[in-house]
Design a protein around this motif. Sequence first.
Motif, PDB file in Angstrom:
ATOM      1  N   GLU A  99     -26.861 -66.649 -36.982  1.00  0.00           N
ATOM      2  CA  GLU A  99     -28.267 -66.711 -36.840  1.00  0.00           C
ATOM      3  C   GLU A  99     -28.763 -65.620 -36.469  1.00  0.00           C
ATOM      4  N   MET A 100     -29.860 -65.097 -37.178  1.00  0.00           N
ATOM      5  CA  MET A 100     -30.432 -63.837 -36.613  1.00  0.00           C
ATOM      6  C   MET A 100     -31.868 -64.261 -36.274  1.00  0.00           C
ATOM      7  N   LEU A 101     -32.036 -64.053 -35.021  1.00  0.00           N
ATOM      8  CA  LEU A 101     -33.412 -64.190 -34.228  1.00  0.00           C
ATOM      9  C   LEU A 101     -34.354 -62.795 -34.559  1.00  0.00           C
ATOM     10  N   GLY A 102     -35.303 -63.207 -35.138  1.00  0.00           N
ATOM     11  CA  GLY A 102     -36.289 -61.989 -35.376  1.00  0.00           C
ATOM     12  C   GLY A 102     -37.725 -62.198 -35.172  1.00  0.00           C
ATOM     13  N   ASN A 103     -38.552 -61.076 -34.843  1.00  0.00           N
ATOM     14  CA  ASN A 103     -40.016 -60.974 -34.843  1.00  0.00           C
ATOM     15  C   ASN A 103     -40.402 -59.965 -35.702  1.00  0.00           C
ATOM     16  N   TRP A 104     -41.653 -60.253 -36.608  1.00  0.00           N
ATOM     17  CA  TRP A 104     -41.793 -59.304 -37.567  1.00  0.00           C
ATOM     18  C   TRP A 104     -43.394 -59.007 -37.483  1.00  0.00           C
ATOM     19  N   SER A 105     -43.806 -57.655 -37.890  1.00  0.00           N
ATOM     20  CA  SER A 105     -45.078 -57.337 -37.917  1.00  0.00           C
ATOM     21  C   SER A 105     -45.335 -57.029 -39.376  1.00  0.00           C
ATOM     22  N   PHE A 106     -46.277 -57.501 -40.112  1.00  0.00           N
ATOM     23  CA  PHE A 106     -46.557 -57.170 -41.319  1.00  0.00           C
ATOM     24  C   PHE A 106     -47.840 -56.301 -41.378  1.00  0.00           C
ATOM     25  N   GLY A 107     -47.894 -55.039 -40.995  1.00  0.00           N
ATOM     26  CA  GLY A 107     -48.907 -54.020 -40.976  1.00  0.00           C
ATOM     27  C   GLY A 107     -49.869 -54.215 -39.846  1.00  0.00           C
ATOM     28  N   ASP A 108     -49.232 -55.045 -38.713  1.00  0.00           N
ATOM     29  CA  ASP A 108     -50.048 -55.316 -37.741  1.00  0.00           C
ATOM     30  C   ASP A 108     -49.703 -54.476 -36.633  1.00  0.00           C
ATOM     31  N   TYR A 109     -48.916 -54.957 -35.417  1.00  0.00           N
ATOM     32  CA  TYR A 109     -48.326 -53.981 -34.317  1.00  0.00           C
ATOM     33  C   TYR A 109     -47.386 -53.232 -34.704  1.00  0.00           C
ATOM     34  N   PHE A 110     -46.957 -52.306 -34.161  1.00  0.00           N
ATOM     35  CA  PHE A 110     -45.856 -51.354 -34.410  1.00  0.00           C
ATOM     36  C   PHE A 110     -45.061 -51.090 -33.354  1.00  0.00           C
ATOM     37  N   LYS A 111     -44.580 -49.710 -33.093  1.00  0.00           N
ATOM     38  CA  LYS A 111     -43.350 -49.498 -32.093  1.00  0.00           C
ATOM     39  C   LYS A 111     -43.739 -49.968 -30.695  1.00  0.00           C
ATOM     40  N   LYS A 112     -44.908 -49.725 -30.294  1.00  0.00           N
ATOM     41  CA  LYS A 112     -45.188 -49.851 -28.727  1.00  0.00           C
ATOM     42  C   LYS A 112     -45.127 -51.390 -28.518  1.00  0.00           C
ATOM     43  N   GLU A 113     -45.777 -52.299 -29.309  1.00  0.00           N
ATOM     44  CA  GLU A 113     -45.600 -53.693 -28.980  1.00  0.00           C
ATOM     45  C   GLU A 113     -44.323 -54.162 -29.107  1.00  0.00           C
ATOM     46  N   ALA A 114     -43.516 -53.738 -30.089  1.00  0.00           N
ATOM     47  CA  ALA A 114     -42.090 -54.268 -30.282  1.00  0.00           C
ATOM     48  C   ALA A 114     -41.094 -53.776 -29.276  1.00  0.00           C
TER      49      ALA A 114
END
Length: 889
Positions: A99-114
Amino acid sequence: MAEKSASQIRQEFFDFFREKEHLIVHSVPVVPKDDPTLLFINAGMNPFKPVFLGEQDGVTDEGRVWKRVANTQKCIRVSGKHNDLEEVGHDTYHHTLFEMLGNWSFGDYFKKEAIAWAWELLVDRWGLQPDRLYATVFEGDESDGLPVDDEAARLWASETSINPDHILAFGKKDNFWEMGDTGPCGPCSEVHIDLRPDEERKKQPGAELVNTGDPRVMEIWNLVFIQFNRLSDGALKSLPDKHVDTGMGFERITAVIQGKTSNYDTDIFTPVISRLSELTGTRYGSDPEKDIAKRVIADHIRAVTFAIADGASPSNDGRGYVIRRILRRAVRYGWDKLGFREPFMYKLVPVLSGQFRDVFPELEHQQDYVTGVIRAEEAGFIRTLGQGIQLFESMISGKKQLSGEDAFKLHDTYGFPIDLTRLMASEKGLTVDEAGFDKRMQEQKERARSAGRFTADVAGKADWVPVTEGNDSDFVGYDNLQADTRIHSIRQQGDSFALLLDQTPFYAESGGQIADTGIITNGDEHIRVLDVRKADGRFVHIVDRLPDDPSGRWQAMVDADRRTEIQKNHTATHLMHAALRRVLGNHVQQKGSLVEPGRLRFDFSHYEGMTSQELDRVEKMVNERIQENIPFIEERDVPIDEARERGAMMLFGEKYGEKVRMVIFDPAFSVELCGGTHVQASGEIGYFRFLHEASAAAGIRRVEALTGGAVDRLLREEKATLHQIREQIGQTSDMAGDIRKMIEEKKALEKEVERMRLQSSMQQLDRLLASAGTLNGGISLVTGQIPGADMNQLKQLGYESLKKKPEGHVMVLGSRDDASGKVYLVTTVTEDLIRDKGLKAGAIVGQVARLVGGGGGGQPNLATAGGREPGKLDEALSKTGEIISGLLK
C-alpha cells in the motif's frame, strides 16, 4: 499505551489530511483499466497521471473539483524498472504488493506545505524521534540542466525542527523521481529514519548510511515535486501547474510506529503467517529456511489475491503470466520448504478478505471467486511440480550451469517460469543459460505464429465457480428479448468476467452474427453484458463485473434497438446472397460473413471483381425484395435430409446436426439453414446499399453494405456533401466535369508556384554566392537563410552551388519553420577543400546543428541536419566561420 494497529495508523493518516482539507479517495484497481503502458499500478501517482499532464483539473466528487487528495493505493512491483521480486521474503521490507499512502496537490500547495505537514504527522502526531530523521534533497543534474533544489533545503530548515546537519543532498538516482521512460517527473525530497540502537548511532552518524542500502537506515516518505514531463526524446518540458505527489510505504511506516524490525512482524502480515503456521504445524521464528518460505508466501498471496480480485487472472501472457509466476513461486516454496503436497494458498484468502474488509471491500465481495481461481491454479501446478523438481535435480547433477535447453524443458513441460528456475539454481550455487532459454522461447513463439492463433476454451469447467445447481443454458432469444433467469456459475477470465445463466435471450456469436448485448438485473444491481460466446453447448456471458450477490432471480434483457439493426443486416445478407447467385451464377458460395449493427460484410467465391453494373443489379434486386415486404418463415427441427431435398442453401464444410433450422424469405428466392436472428418481414430492412467490393483472397471477393439506420445516415451525409459542393461551385449541369477541371487547374497552379519559388531561391543563391566571405587559407564561406525553403529545396540549392562554385567554397544555408519549431540546414564543401584541408560537410553541419538543438550528417561534399530551436538560427550561422577554423588541419 497500547500498540497502534495497522488499521489505526492508516485511519490516522486519512484523518490528518482530511483536517488539511484533502478529499480521501479509494484505491483504484491494481490492474490498470485505461493505461496500456502499465502492467500493474506500481506507484500511487498512476491514477492521477491525466491531472499531472493537464488533461484534468483535479478529482471530481459530487460536483466539486478537488485540488487536494489523499489515499492509500494498492501497488504491485514485479517487473521492469520497479522490480522488487527477488528480495521479497529474504529481507524484511521488500514486497510485491504494497500500500502506498499519499497526499496530492494538483496545482494547489507546493513544497512549503508538503514538507511542513510531513514533519507534523511524523513527529507531532506519530511521535517519531526527530534526531533519528534525515531529509534528502536534489543536488541538481547538469545533463538535464537542473539546478540544486535549494528551496527544499531552505524549507526543511525553516519549517521543521530537523537538525540542519540532517539535510543531505543526493543526485538524480535517489532524488529525481520519474514514473518511467516518459511521463511526469520532478525533484524529490525523501525522509529517512535511522533505526539503529543508540550505541551504534554514536559510533557512526546516520548521515553516512542514508541511501547506502542499510535496512536500518531507510526511506519512509518520498515527497515528489512534479514540475516536468519527460518526452520520448528525453527532453524535459515544464508542466502547466506545479504538483505535489507524496508516497509513504504503509508496511514500512507501520513497522516503524509499532517498533518492529521487520514488516512481517506487524499485524499486516502476522494473521497470514499465523494461519500458515497452523497449516504446517510449525512456529514462525524457529527455522530460518521455513521463515523465509512463510514470508514469501505471506507476501505473494497478497499480490495474487488482490490482482485476481481486480481483474488479472493467471494466464500465459501479459499481467496474467506475472500473476502465474508469483503464485507458482510461492507454491514451490510451500512444497520445498514447508512440505505442502496439496493446494494450500487458497486457504489464506479468507484471512485477507476479513483483514481488509473496511479498506478494500472488493476482496470480500469476490472471496469465493478468488478462492476458486487460486485453488484451480495451485492444483494444476502441483500435479507436475514434484516431477519437475526431480527432473531439475537430475539436470544439474555434476554441473555448474543449467543449460538453456533444460530450462526451456522445465518451462514447457512442467510450467516452471524462468525466474523460478533461476531461484532454484541459485539455491544450489548454479547459474542458468538464460540466453539459450530466450532463444528457444523465441523459436516456440515463431512456431506458434506460423501455426495460427487458436481461441481459448471459454467454458473450461475447472475455472467456473458454481452459484446454483444445474449446467444447462437454454436459448429463448428467437421468441423473447427478456427472460427470467438464474446465474449458474461465475468466473473471471483475463480482464473480463463471465456468467452462465439457466436460460438466456442473448444470442451468442456464431454464423457471422455478432453477439447481443444488454443488461442482467435483479433490481438492485445492473450487470452489463458485453459479449456472449457459445462453448460446449453453453452460453458464456462476458460482463463488465461480477455481481456482489449472484444468487436469486435475475432479469436478462437484450438491447432491443441493437438487435433490430443486427437482424436487418442478417436478413439482407440472405437476400444479397440469393441475388449474387442470380446475377453472377450458381458458383457463388458464402466463404465468410460478419453481421453487425452498423454494417454487413460478406465473402463469396467468384473469379473476378464485380463491375459497377453487376453491383447495381444486385443492389436493385435486393431492394425490390425489401419493397415486397416478404414475410419471414422459420422452420425449426427440420431433418437435415428433408432440408437438403428442399434445396436449402448449405455452407460448404459446415457441420450440421440431424435437425436444422430453415430460414425462408420466399421459397422461390431465399432458403437457407441458419441459426441467426431475422426481421419478421423484409420491409423492416428499409433500404440496402453497397459500400465496397474488393478481393479478399485468391478467388474470393468481399463486399460490405449498409441497411436500416446506417444507410439512412449515409444517404443524408451524401446529400449534405453534394449540397456543400453546389454551394462552392455554383449551379452546374456537369458537376463531375467541373470538379475535374478545377483539379487540373489547381495542379497547374501548384507547378507554377513551385517553379517560381525555385527560381526565387536560385536568385537568392546567386546573391549569397556573390557576397561570400573569406576565411584564413583563402576559403570562401557562404552563409544565409532561405525563407520558406524545406529540406528538399535546400539540398537542391546545395547541389546547384557545387556546380556554380566547384572550388574553394564552403556553404551553409538554413531555413526556419517557426510554426512547427523546426530548423533545416544544408552544408556543402568543394572537393579541393575536402582533399587539401580535410573539411567535411557532415562534421560542419553537425556542429552548427547542435547550436539549434539538433543534429545530422551526410556525405563529405553535402550534408543536411535539423534542429528544434528556430530562434537560434542566426546565431548558429554567424558561428560557422569559427567552427570551420576549428576543423582545419
